[in-house]
Design an enzyme around this catalytic site. Structure first.
Site, PDB file in Angstrom:
ATOM      1  N   ALA A 220      13.187 -15.675  17.069  1.00  0.00           N
ATOM      2  CA  ALA A 220      11.731 -15.717  16.969  1.00  0.00           C
ATOM      3  C   ALA A 220      11.123 -14.354  17.279  1.00  0.00           C
ATOM      4  O   ALA A 220      11.570 -13.653  18.190  1.00  0.00           O
ATOM      5  CB  ALA A 220      11.179 -16.762  17.934  1.00  0.00           C
TER       6      ALA A 220
ATOM      7  N   THR B  84      14.152  -4.960   9.584  1.00  0.00           N
ATOM      8  CA  THR B  84      13.887  -3.794   8.743  1.00  0.00           C
ATOM      9  C   THR B  84      15.112  -3.334   7.964  1.00  0.00           C
ATOM     10  O   THR B  84      15.006  -2.453   7.124  1.00  0.00           O
ATOM     11  CB  THR B  84      13.383  -2.618   9.596  1.00  0.00           C
ATOM     12  OG1 THR B  84      14.400  -2.281  10.549  1.00  0.00           O
ATOM     13  CG2 THR B  84      12.088  -2.970  10.308  1.00  0.00           C
TER      14      THR B  84
ATOM     15  N   HIS C 166       0.860  -1.180   0.000  1.00  0.00           N
ATOM     16  CA  HIS C 166       0.000   0.000   0.000  1.00  0.00           C
ATOM     17  C   HIS C 166       0.894   1.227   0.000  1.00  0.00           C
ATOM     18  O   HIS C 166       2.035   1.180   0.462  1.00  0.00           O
ATOM     19  CB  HIS C 166      -0.925   0.011   1.222  1.00  0.00           C
ATOM     20  CG  HIS C 166      -0.175  -0.062   2.511  1.00  0.00           C
ATOM     21  ND1 HIS C 166       0.465   1.027   3.078  1.00  0.00           N
ATOM     22  CD2 HIS C 166       0.085  -1.111   3.330  1.00  0.00           C
ATOM     23  CE1 HIS C 166       1.059   0.656   4.194  1.00  0.00           C
ATOM     24  NE2 HIS C 166       0.856  -0.631   4.371  1.00  0.00           N
TER      25      HIS C 166
END
Length: 191
Positions: free
Chosen positions: A165, A170, A106
């Site tokens: 985990a 990023t 998006h």
């Protein structure tokens, strides 16, 4: 046996793989939703190497998405979202509920998000969606990615790295680094 399957011990347990998917020798895909959102129109859109297990993996490829998975990989219940390119090396393990994506899916700017919402709704009447930023994800050899991790667009995970985990990756992970957290931070090195 499909022309895209190397042998009778390869393939998808719930049907015939799409014609632009290649499954290597002794590799197996399980799960009835594996190709539910597979829309790639590219030749060789998905190539899975030899001796791989793709257990409950969702291959969500857009029309121009391309994904390559190396040999001797094991993924369980991962969601692989690819609009451009995802490359995975050899001997990679990906834990359950991990998501890997090469796009935001998006727009980020508020006005473009509104235009996107309208284009996706019945009010859009076929309007094109705004362009969305995409950047390849590359996972090198011998990487372990723990359960519930998220790997975001543009990330390269170096060979031998260990993603704990629940981590949200990023930015690039150096070779042999161990990362943890949201956003993932280096917490050590694999010896």
């Amino acid at each position: 046996m499909s022309a895209t399957q190397s042998s009778s011990t390869s393939g998808w347990t719930h049907g015939t793989v799409p014609p632009n998917v290649t499954v290597g020798e002794h590799s197996l895909i399980t799960g009835d939703l594996a190709f539910k959102r597979f829309h790639s129109k590219l030749e060789k859109a998905l190539v899975i190497g030899r001796y791989c297990t793709m257990d409950g993996v969702h291959f969500d490829l857009g029309e121009n998405g391309r994904m390559v998975v190396g040999d001797y990989c094991y993924f369980t219940n991962a969601v692989l979202l690819c609009e451009l390119e995802v490359r995975v090396g050899n001997y990679v393990v990906i834990g359950w509920n991990t998501t890997i994506t090469d796009t935001d899916f998006h727009p980020l700017a508020p006005a473009e998000r509104i235009a996107d919402a309208i284009a996706c709704s019945p009010l859009g009447k076929g309007r094109p969606r705004p362009e969305v930023f995409k950047k390849p994800v590359i996972i090198e050899d011998n990487v372990w990615i723990g359960p519930n991790a998220t790997i975001l667009k543009g990330v390269r995970i170096g060979a031998g790295a260990f993603v704990e985990a629940g981590s949200v990756v990023t930015r690039d992970v150096p070779t042999r680094a161990r990362v943890l957290g949201n956003p993932a931070q280096i917490i050590g090195e694999i010896s």
